[in-house]
Design a protein around this motif. Structure first.
Motif, PDB file in Angstrom:
ATOM      1  N   GLN A   1      30.960 -14.472  15.948  1.00 26.40           N
ATOM      2  CA  GLN A   1      31.100 -13.481  14.877  1.00 26.40           C
ATOM      3  C   GLN A   1      31.342 -14.166  13.524  1.00 26.40           C
TER       4      GLN A   1
ATOM      5  N   TYR B   1      28.138 -15.690  12.258  1.00 25.81           N
ATOM      6  CA  TYR B   1      27.278 -14.629  11.738  1.00 25.81           C
ATOM      7  C   TYR B   1      27.760 -14.199  10.343  1.00 25.81           C
ATOM      8  N   LEU B   2      29.090 -13.982  10.233  1.00 25.44           N
ATOM      9  CA  LEU B   2      29.635 -13.489   8.961  1.00 25.44           C
ATOM     10  C   LEU B   2      29.471 -14.524   7.846  1.00 25.44           C
TER      11      LEU B   2
ATOM     12  N   LYS C   1      26.995 -16.356   7.378  1.00 25.23           N
ATOM     13  CA  LYS C   1      25.598 -16.395   6.915  1.00 25.23           C
ATOM     14  C   LYS C   1      25.078 -15.050   6.432  1.00 25.23           C
ATOM     15  N   SER C   2      25.755 -13.989   6.817  1.00 22.43           N
ATOM     16  CA  SER C   2      25.221 -12.655   6.550  1.00 22.43           C
ATOM     17  C   SER C   2      25.117 -12.375   5.045  1.00 22.43           C
TER      18      SER C   2
ATOM     19  N   THR D   1      25.241  -9.612   3.682  1.00 19.51           N
ATOM     20  CA  THR D   1      26.102  -8.485   3.281  1.00 19.51           C
ATOM     21  C   THR D   1      27.587  -8.837   3.385  1.00 19.51           C
ATOM     22  N   SER D   2      27.874 -10.131   3.645  1.00 17.64           N
ATOM     23  CA  SER D   2      29.290 -10.479   3.594  1.00 17.64           C
ATOM     24  C   SER D   2      29.537 -11.587   2.575  1.00 17.64           C
TER      25      SER D   2
ATOM     26  N   THR E   1      32.856  -7.243   2.944  1.00 16.54           N
ATOM     27  CA  THR E   1      31.523  -6.796   3.337  1.00 16.54           C
ATOM     28  C   THR E   1      31.072  -5.644   2.434  1.00 16.54           C
TER      29      THR E   1
END
Ligand code: COA
Length: 152
Positions: free
Chosen positions: A35, A38-39, A41-42, A44-45, A63
């Motif tokens: 998690q 992912y966060l 690289k995202s 939207t974060s 986010t």
């Protein structure tokens, strides 16, 4: 003199320490490594760390959603070795500045209603409770929704 606190973007090398802080802070409710990866690289974060004395003193994940003026504090924790030194407050002030610069109108978060340290921090930063999510963290473990209206 108080040690300086520097806020910078997360890097892949930080994730191991962040994961340790996360586990120390949230135990069996902690995010897993996947998690965090992912966060980090995202698109939207917005994931930053606070450095103090060349160590990771805490981290913050914000986010966003497309076409929304609401900025969510998704995760915030400080290193237990450096608590009470102003890192939480610095990360919250960073959040307020980020929200103002990016023209968000509200900052929102969920916090366990038994988490008095975090609730006191959020109240100090001007957040007010706007609702409650029942059983959000499991049976009988409710969340307070706390929000701050951003100045424009
Ligand atoms: C909540 C948390 C982020 C605070 O971080 P911190 O770096 O220790 O906070 P600061 O030193 O910046 O403290 C700022 C303010 O927060 C409040 N605060 C911090 N720790 C507190 C405690 N143990 N009890 C009561 N209030 C507390 C106080 O208002 C304090 O201001 P003051 O020093 O003028 O009294 C930290 O305790 C933590 O990581 N907890 C575990 C993870 C967590 O609960 N995250 C939030 C999930 S929603």
């Amino acid at each position: 003199m108080k040690p300086a606190i520097l806020i910078r973007s997360v890097t892949a090398n930080d994730l191991r320490t962040i994961f340790e802080i996360e586990n120390q802070s949230f135990g069996n409710e902690a995010f897993n490594k996947r998690q965090f990866k992912y966060l980090a690289k995202s698109p939207t974060s917005h994931f930053v760390v606070a450095e103090i004395e060349n160590q990771i003193g805490g981290y913050l994940i914000l986010t966003t959603r497309r076409n929304s003026k609401l900025l969510r504090i998704y995760s915030l924790a400080t290193n237990p070795n450096f608590r009470g030194m102003g890192i939480g407050e610095k990360l919250m002030n960073y959040t307020k500045d980020f929200a103002a610069k990016q023209l968000f109108d509200t900052i929102s978060l969920e916090v366990k209603e038994s988490n008095s340290a975090a609730i006191t921090l959020y109240q100090k930063m001007g957040f007010v409770s706007t609702g409650k999510k029942m059983d959000y963290y499991g049976q009988g473990q409710h969340a307070l929704v706390m929000q701050l209206a951003c100045k424009v």
